[in-house]
Enzyme design. Structure first.
Site, PDB file in Angstrom:
ATOM      1  N   GLU A 163       0.798  -1.236   0.000  1.00 35.59           N
ATOM      2  CA  GLU A 163       0.000   0.000   0.000  1.00 35.59           C
ATOM      3  C   GLU A 163       0.824   1.277   0.000  1.00 35.59           C
ATOM      4  OE1 GLU A 163      -2.714  -0.495   3.280  1.00 35.59           O
ATOM      5  OE2 GLU A 163      -3.640  -2.280   2.388  1.00 35.59           O
ATOM      6  N   ASN A 192       2.097  -5.176  -3.168  1.00 34.59           N
ATOM      7  CA  ASN A 192       0.685  -5.469  -2.892  1.00 34.59           C
ATOM      8  C   ASN A 192      -0.078  -4.170  -2.616  1.00 34.59           C
ATOM      9  OD1 ASN A 192      -1.373  -7.532  -2.246  1.00 34.59           O
ATOM     10  ND2 ASN A 192      -1.238  -6.766  -0.155  1.00 34.59           N
ATOM     11  N   HIS A 215     -10.423  -5.811  -2.726  1.00 32.39           N
ATOM     12  CA  HIS A 215     -11.530  -5.600  -1.781  1.00 32.39           C
ATOM     13  C   HIS A 215     -12.611  -4.853  -2.551  1.00 32.39           C
ATOM     14  CE1 HIS A 215      -9.343  -6.956   1.730  1.00 32.39           C
ATOM     15  NE2 HIS A 215      -8.344  -6.153   1.444  1.00 32.39           N
ATOM     16  N   GLU A 247      -6.396 -10.496  -1.454  1.00 33.17           N
ATOM     17  CA  GLU A 247      -7.254 -10.247  -0.283  1.00 33.17           C
ATOM     18  C   GLU A 247      -8.716 -10.155  -0.711  1.00 33.17           C
ATOM     19  OE1 GLU A 247      -5.815  -6.935   2.079  1.00 33.17           O
ATOM     20  OE2 GLU A 247      -3.722  -7.499   1.763  1.00 33.17           O
ATOM     21  N   ASP A 255     -12.451  -9.958  -1.266  1.00 36.48           N
ATOM     22  CA  ASP A 255     -13.782 -10.035  -0.666  1.00 36.48           C
ATOM     23  C   ASP A 255     -14.686  -9.099  -1.455  1.00 36.48           C
ATOM     24  OD1 ASP A 255     -12.854  -7.586   0.404  1.00 36.48           O
ATOM     25  OD2 ASP A 255     -12.644  -8.384   2.426  1.00 36.48           O
TER      26      ASP A 255
HETATM   27  O1  9MR Z   1      -7.890  -7.913   8.187  1.00 37.58           O
HETATM   28  C1  9MR Z   1      -6.969  -7.101   8.907  1.00 37.58           C
HETATM   29  C2  9MR Z   1      -7.619  -6.598  10.170  1.00 37.58           C
HETATM   30  O2  9MR Z   1      -7.816  -7.669  11.071  1.00 37.58           O
HETATM   31  C3  9MR Z   1      -6.763  -5.532  10.803  1.00 37.58           C
HETATM   32  O3  9MR Z   1      -7.441  -4.970  11.901  1.00 37.58           O
HETATM   33  C4  9MR Z   1      -6.452  -4.468   9.784  1.00 37.58           C
HETATM   34  C5  9MR Z   1      -5.582  -3.399  10.411  1.00 37.58           C
HETATM   35  O4  9MR Z   1      -4.874  -2.641   9.495  1.00 37.58           O
HETATM   36  O5  9MR Z   1      -5.777  -5.049   8.680  1.00 37.58           O
HETATM   37  C6  9MR Z   1      -6.595  -5.954   8.012  1.00 37.58           C
HETATM   38  O6  9MR Z   1      -5.927  -6.450   6.878  1.00 37.58           O
HETATM   39  C7  9MR Z   1      -5.578  -5.491   5.885  1.00 37.58           C
HETATM   40  C8  9MR Z   1      -4.372  -5.992   5.165  1.00 37.58           C
HETATM   41  O7  9MR Z   1      -3.337  -6.220   6.078  1.00 37.58           O
HETATM   42  C9  9MR Z   1      -3.906  -5.007   4.099  1.00 37.58           C
HETATM   43  N1  9MR Z   1      -4.972  -4.674   3.204  1.00 37.58           N
HETATM   44  C10 9MR Z   1      -6.197  -4.246   3.814  1.00 37.58           C
HETATM   45  C11 9MR Z   1      -6.664  -5.278   4.834  1.00 37.58           C
HETATM   46  C12 9MR Z   1      -7.977  -4.850   5.382  1.00 37.58           C
HETATM   47  O8  9MR Z   1      -7.812  -3.652   6.097  1.00 37.58           O
END
Ligand code: 9MR
Length: 465
Positions: A163, A205, A242, A271, A273
């Site tokens: 990111e 990513n 997402h 990722e 969804d």
């Molecule tokens: O799914 C993850 C969630 O449990 C955490 O609280 C969150 C915190 O930043 O991160 C989520 O996973 C993220 C991933 O690491 C990077 N892309 C976005 C995902 C959803 O926020």
């Protein structure tokens, strides 16, 4: 129509079980896809792909969770356990209990692991959040080296950097403490990861990079193209995917995947969804991946809706009670109906047993014999300039190169990247740095410099070394 043919064929294949049916079954395999799998992982594997999910370590003690995990998936991504705050909570003190729990579970059940993530502006431990500049750059590189070394040989692909691009129309980098250490922080991260675990695929990513027309997608695309041209060790791009009302699936997603793949990197859906879990949209995503030979696989961001970071959007393939949703059936059918993997049916004839040829393999011309050329683009303003030089190999690969430029009197080089200059005025010889000396036949790499005064044409010439 295609699907109907395949389903009919697989019924025929089923009818042909028993003695004597093998030869006929083999013949069928040549004209039809392999028989339909009954789980996401098995069906994806028949197409040469993996099917993965994000996993939370604390759920591995829940039977209902691991039953689905172990049955359906062939790849896991620790949802939070490999992030920087989890693996290096205090500077120099590494913590791997939760991440190892996931890795060990995966490996003992024949699943592979995507590592997520080595460098990110998010989920930094407090000590790192407070850092800037050289101290932060060094801490980042040390973190990458330590963590990638710890898991060396156990990771299928690493999200090395996560990111790093800004949302919106700029197409540029996101501001962060890591970005403020210098624009080359991403390539520095990739080099450190490659050195630590040469066997892992190294991915960039991001999210909101799924729609080909979005500026952010193009920004990442340009970075990857530049990395490939300059030999930065990047192997793959992760598309988080997402999908929701603000960032919906678009039919140009396949164009995005294939365009990145054409740069010479693998692509992975990392990722996935989908708000509301439309079966049609899930089907399209699977079809898009299967249509791109370099799409290695798909990871959904959780198993059941109640495992999702966006549980209220019910975006996943399983209901909270563990039952399969319509989206699950659509994904499984799309996997089973998809095109076969690039490697086709097993050979039907016995491999030749003759001795290998004793003649020497054809020799490729020695590196550098085909020479090289250099072209320059100058951005001049009153009192200063930036020059970008493109070095292109001739008919054979380069092992190293030297470009000569000539600056008029009064002009001085003040700053340079990706090449070492012999001086900063007049005639200057620029030699490659360690990572961009090797250039394939007909391929290019770039370096640049900045200066004061007027650059003129620079009259670049190139010599192979
Ligand atoms: O799914 C993850 C969630 O449990 C955490 O609280 C969150 C915190 O930043 O991160 C989520 O996973 C993220 C991933 O690491 C990077 N892309 C976005 C995902 C959803 O926020």
């Amino acid at each position: 129509m295609r699907n109907v043919t395949w389903r009919a064929a697989s019924r025929v294949a089923l009818a042909l079980t028993g003695a004597g049916a093998l030869a006929a079954g083999m013949a069928l395999v040549l004209v039809t896809p392999a028989s339909a799998g009954t789980t996401l992982g098995a069906s994806a594997a028949e197409k040469g792909r993996y099917f993965g999910t994000a996993v939370a370590a604390y759920k591995l003690s829940e039977n209902a969770y691991t039953t689905i995990l172990n049955r359906e998936f062939t790849m896991v991504t620790p949802e939070n356990e490999m992030k920087i705050d989890a693996t290096e909570p205090q500077q120099g003190r590494f913590s791997y209990a939760n991440s190892e729990q996931i890795v060990n579970h995966a490996r003992s059940h024949g699943m592979q692991v995507r590592g997520h993530t080595l460098a990110w502006h998010g989920q930094q431990p407090g000590w790192m959040q407070a850092m800037e500049g050289t101290a932060l750059r060094n801490a980042m590189l040390n973190h990458i080296t330590q963590v990638a070394t710890h898991f060396k040989g156990q990771i299928y692909s690493w999200d090395v950097v996560n990111e790093a691009f800004a949302d919106g129309n700029s197409g540029g980098r996101r501001d962060s403490n890591l970005q403020r250490t210098g624009n080359d922080w991403i390539e520095a991260a990739f080099r450190a990861a490659r050195a630590a675990d040469p066997g892992a695929k190294l991915c960039y990513n991001d999210y909101n990079t799924d729609n080909w027309t979005w500026a952010k997608t193009q920004g990442v695309y340009n970075m990857v193209r530049d990395f490939k041209a300059r030999g930065v060790p990047i192997d793959c791009v992760g598309f988080q995917s997402h999908f929701n009302n603000d960032s919906p699936y678009a039919s140009n997603y396949r164009t995005t995947l294939s365009s990145f793949a054409a740069l010479g990197v693998d692509v992975q859906i990392t990722e996935l969804d989908i708000q509301g879990a439309s079966a049609n949209t899930y089907r399209s995503v699977v079809e898009d991946c299967l249509a791109v030979a370099r799409c290695n696989g798909i990871t959904v961001w959780g198993i059941r809706d109640n495992d999702s970071w966006r549980a209220s959007q019910t975006p996943l393939l399983f209901n909270s009670n563990g039952s399969k949703k319509a989206a699950y059936d659509a994904v499984l059918a799309a996997l089973n109906n998809g095109t076969p993997p690039p490697t086709t049916a097993p050979p039907t004839s016995v491999p030749p047993t003759t001795a290998p040829p004793t003649t020497a393999p054809p020799t490729t011309p020695p590196p550098g014999q085909g020479g090289c050329t250099a072209t320059v683009t100058v951005n001049q303003w009153t009192g200063g300039f930036v020059a970008n030089v493109r070095v292109t190999a001739g008919s054979s690969a380069l092992n190293g190169w030297t470009v000569t430029t000539t600056l008029p009197s009064g002009a001085t080089v003040t700053n340079a990247w990706s090449a070492n200059p012999s001086g900063n005025t007049g005639t200057t010889n620029w030699t490659n740095v360690s990572y961009n000396g090797q250039v394939g036949a007909g391929q290019s790499t770039e370096f640049g410099f900045q200066g004061t005064g007027t650059a003129g044409s620079l009259s670049p010439t190139c010599a192979a070394s």
